[in-house]
Write a protein that holds these residues in place. Structure first.
Motif, PDB file in Angstrom:
ATOM      1  N   MET A 100      32.051  55.385   8.426  1.00 34.75           N
ATOM      2  CA  MET A 100      32.963  54.417   9.035  1.00 34.75           C
ATOM      3  C   MET A 100      34.127  55.157   9.696  1.00 34.75           C
ATOM      4  SD  MET A 100      34.654  51.054   7.224  1.00 34.75           S
ATOM      5  CE  MET A 100      33.118  50.611   6.428  1.00 34.75           C
ATOM      6  N   ASN A 101      33.777  56.082  10.614  1.00 31.58           N
ATOM      7  CA  ASN A 101      34.802  56.887  11.273  1.00 31.58           C
ATOM      8  C   ASN A 101      35.444  56.177  12.456  1.00 31.58           C
ATOM      9  OD1 ASN A 101      34.396  59.111   9.545  1.00 31.58           O
ATOM     10  ND2 ASN A 101      32.613  59.743  10.726  1.00 31.58           N
ATOM     11  N   SER A 102      34.679  55.301  13.107  1.00 29.21           N
ATOM     12  CA  SER A 102      35.184  54.586  14.278  1.00 29.21           C
ATOM     13  C   SER A 102      35.146  53.088  14.025  1.00 29.21           C
ATOM     14  CB  SER A 102      34.341  54.922  15.510  1.00 29.21           C
ATOM     15  OG  SER A 102      34.388  56.310  15.779  1.00 29.21           O
ATOM     16  N   PRO A 103      36.128  52.362  14.559  1.00 34.09           N
ATOM     17  CA  PRO A 103      36.156  50.915  14.336  1.00 34.09           C
ATOM     18  C   PRO A 103      35.128  50.179  15.182  1.00 34.09           C
ATOM     19  CG  PRO A 103      37.936  51.554  15.794  1.00 34.09           C
ATOM     20  CD  PRO A 103      37.286  52.829  15.344  1.00 34.09           C
ATOM     21  N   SER A 104      34.649  49.067  14.668  1.00 35.71           N
ATOM     22  CA  SER A 104      33.811  48.176  15.463  1.00 35.71           C
ATOM     23  C   SER A 104      34.732  47.224  16.217  1.00 35.71           C
ATOM     24  CB  SER A 104      32.855  47.391  14.565  1.00 35.71           C
ATOM     25  OG  SER A 104      33.577  46.621  13.611  1.00 35.71           O
ATOM     26  N   MET A 105      34.318  46.800  17.394  1.00 34.60           N
ATOM     27  CA  MET A 105      35.150  45.932  18.217  1.00 34.60           C
ATOM     28  C   MET A 105      34.948  44.466  17.844  1.00 34.60           C
ATOM     29  SD  MET A 105      37.046  47.699  20.179  1.00 34.60           S
ATOM     30  CE  MET A 105      37.189  49.450  20.602  1.00 34.60           C
ATOM     31  N   ILE A 106      36.052  43.725  17.786  1.00 35.12           N
ATOM     32  CA  ILE A 106      35.983  42.289  17.534  1.00 35.12           C
ATOM     33  C   ILE A 106      36.774  41.567  18.618  1.00 35.12           C
ATOM     34  CG2 ILE A 106      35.692  42.516  15.042  1.00 35.12           C
ATOM     35  CD1 ILE A 106      38.666  41.789  14.735  1.00 35.12           C
ATOM     36  N   ALA A 150      37.913  36.240  16.940  1.00 36.62           N
ATOM     37  CA  ALA A 150      37.541  36.683  15.591  1.00 36.62           C
ATOM     38  C   ALA A 150      38.764  37.206  14.844  1.00 36.62           C
ATOM     39  CB  ALA A 150      36.465  37.761  15.675  1.00 36.62           C
ATOM     40  N   TYR A 151      39.639  37.888  15.569  1.00 38.49           N
ATOM     41  CA  TYR A 151      40.867  38.399  14.953  1.00 38.49           C
ATOM     42  C   TYR A 151      41.755  37.254  14.481  1.00 38.49           C
ATOM     43  CZ  TYR A 151      45.566  40.362  14.633  1.00 38.49           C
ATOM     44  OH  TYR A 151      46.833  40.694  14.204  1.00 38.49           O
ATOM     45  N   GLN A 152      41.911  36.234  15.315  1.00 42.61           N
ATOM     46  CA  GLN A 152      42.730  35.087  14.943  1.00 42.61           C
ATOM     47  C   GLN A 152      42.159  34.389  13.709  1.00 42.61           C
ATOM     48  OE1 GLN A 152      45.709  34.111  16.069  1.00 42.61           O
ATOM     49  NE2 GLN A 152      45.715  35.923  17.404  1.00 42.61           N
ATOM     50  N   HIS A 153      40.841  34.331  13.629  1.00 35.56           N
ATOM     51  CA  HIS A 153      40.209  33.733  12.447  1.00 35.56           C
ATOM     52  C   HIS A 153      40.533  34.556  11.200  1.00 35.56           C
ATOM     53  CE1 HIS A 153      37.298  31.722   9.876  1.00 35.56           C
ATOM     54  NE2 HIS A 153      36.818  32.918   9.545  1.00 35.56           N
ATOM     55  N   GLN A 193      38.690  46.963  15.467  1.00 34.70           N
ATOM     56  CA  GLN A 193      39.729  46.993  16.494  1.00 34.70           C
ATOM     57  C   GLN A 193      39.538  45.790  17.402  1.00 34.70           C
ATOM     58  OE1 GLN A 193      39.966  50.570  18.851  1.00 34.70           O
ATOM     59  NE2 GLN A 193      41.538  49.756  20.217  1.00 34.70           N
ATOM     60  N   VAL A 194      40.654  45.147  17.742  1.00 33.09           N
ATOM     61  CA  VAL A 194      40.587  44.001  18.642  1.00 33.09           C
ATOM     62  C   VAL A 194      40.285  44.504  20.046  1.00 33.09           C
ATOM     63  CG1 VAL A 194      41.808  42.006  19.576  1.00 33.09           C
ATOM     64  CG2 VAL A 194      42.209  42.725  17.202  1.00 33.09           C
ATOM     65  N   ASP A 195      39.267  43.949  20.655  1.00 33.53           N
ATOM     66  CA  ASP A 195      38.816  44.389  21.977  1.00 33.53           C
ATOM     67  C   ASP A 195      39.950  44.311  23.002  1.00 33.53           C
ATOM     68  OD1 ASP A 195      37.113  45.276  23.931  1.00 33.53           O
ATOM     69  OD2 ASP A 195      36.191  43.326  24.307  1.00 33.53           O
ATOM     70  N   GLY A 196      40.238  45.454  23.637  1.00 30.91           N
ATOM     71  CA  GLY A 196      41.268  45.502  24.665  1.00 30.91           C
ATOM     72  C   GLY A 196      42.686  45.570  24.140  1.00 30.91           C
ATOM     73  N   GLU A 197      42.855  45.675  22.821  1.00 27.61           N
ATOM     74  CA  GLU A 197      44.190  45.696  22.217  1.00 27.61           C
ATOM     75  C   GLU A 197      44.337  46.907  21.293  1.00 27.61           C
ATOM     76  OE1 GLU A 197      46.550  43.551  22.835  1.00 27.61           O
ATOM     77  OE2 GLU A 197      45.511  41.868  23.785  1.00 27.61           O
ATOM     78  N   SER A 198      45.582  47.323  21.091  1.00 28.25           N
ATOM     79  CA  SER A 198      45.860  48.403  20.131  1.00 28.25           C
ATOM     80  C   SER A 198      46.163  47.791  18.765  1.00 28.25           C
ATOM     81  CB  SER A 198      47.032  49.255  20.625  1.00 28.25           C
ATOM     82  OG  SER A 198      46.704  49.910  21.826  1.00 28.25           O
ATOM     83  N   ILE A 199      45.241  46.963  18.317  1.00 28.32           N
ATOM     84  CA  ILE A 199      45.364  46.292  17.022  1.00 28.32           C
ATOM     85  C   ILE A 199      44.151  46.668  16.181  1.00 28.32           C
ATOM     86  CG2 ILE A 199      45.540  44.087  15.808  1.00 28.32           C
ATOM     87  CD1 ILE A 199      46.609  42.887  18.446  1.00 28.32           C
ATOM     88  N   HIS A 200      44.404  47.227  15.007  1.00 31.34           N
ATOM     89  CA  HIS A 200      43.331  47.631  14.106  1.00 31.34           C
ATOM     90  C   HIS A 200      43.419  46.830  12.809  1.00 31.34           C
ATOM     91  CE1 HIS A 200      43.638  51.096  16.822  1.00 31.34           C
ATOM     92  NE2 HIS A 200      42.369  51.330  16.535  1.00 31.34           N
TER      93      HIS A 200
END
Length: 222
Positions: A1-7, A11-14, A84-91
């Motif tokens: 689990m070295n790299s984040p999957s995109m959401i 999905a993030y708001q949920h 990671q949120v797609d297109g955002e610097s949010i992990h």
């Protein structure tokens, strides 16, 4: 689990609305406790140009440190997802809660349940394993049973190839003893007892014990 999957943003708001949000940082919850007793920890990029998180996001450090700590037989939460949120610097890192109570909460409600001797031995064992847990206050140490402890919020952790040097131990050990909301709830002379119990772990290494005690006294943590 070295790299984040995109959401997705949806999905993030949920994720952040499905549970109890605690704390806010840069408009995002710091953590969310979900109904299934899992936790989502959120990192949003700091609103400033230069930050160490620009080169290595804190979420990456958290995931990596969880792995390194587990490899050194330190109990930490089990990581379930790294996103990671797609297109955002949010992990977002989702993990299982440790089954126990923080030392801080025990001191506030049941101080007699805190096993000071085992706790001092635990701090000593971390230092012997070359682990410098920079956020080492009693709110981040979980008492799982009388003989076992675990760590949470270990983003800022430094790993040494050998044992932690005495001067670094002293500074690290004095850190949790600066939190008066914790130390004031220890029993009479509890703070000094905790220090003495840590020093007792040196056993036959009397010279190191004396040197560390001298350094601790010079720092005057309490």
């Amino acid at each position: 689990m070295n790299s984040p999957s995109m959401i997705s943003q949806k999905a993030y708001q949920h994720t952040i609305t499905n549970g109890e949000a605690i704390g806010m940082k840069h408009g995002h919850p710091a953590i969310v406790i979900h109904p299934d007793s899992t936790v989502s920890k959120v990192w949003a990029k700091k609103p400033k140009l230069f930050s160490s998180s620009r080169f290595k996001p804190y979420a990456h450090r958290f995931v990596q440190n969880a792995k390194l700590l587990a490899e050194r037989d330190v109990i930490v939460p089990t990581i379930l997802d790294f996103q990671q949120v797609d297109g955002e610097s949010i992990h977002v890192v989702r993990y299982k809660m440790l089954d126990g109570t923080s030392i801080r909460d025990l001191l506030a409600t049941q101080p007699d349940q805190v096993n000071l001797e085992r706790l001092a031995e635990y701090f000593y064992s971390l230092h012997e394993k070359g682990i410098l847990f920079k956020a080492i206050h009693f709110g981040n140490v979980i008492q799982i049973s009388d003989n076992h402890f675990g760590l949470i919020d270990f983003t800022s952790t430094k790993f040494f190839s050998g044992k932690i040097p005495l001067i670094r131990r002293a500074a690290n050990l004095s850190t949790p003893l600066r939190y008066k909301e914790d130390t004031s709830k220890l029993q009479t002379s509890g703070v000094q007892e905790f220090i003495d119990l840590y020093l007792n772990c040196y056993n036959e290494r009397e010279k190191d014990r004396q040197r560390l005690n001298k350094i601790l006294n010079s720092l005057s943590p309490v």
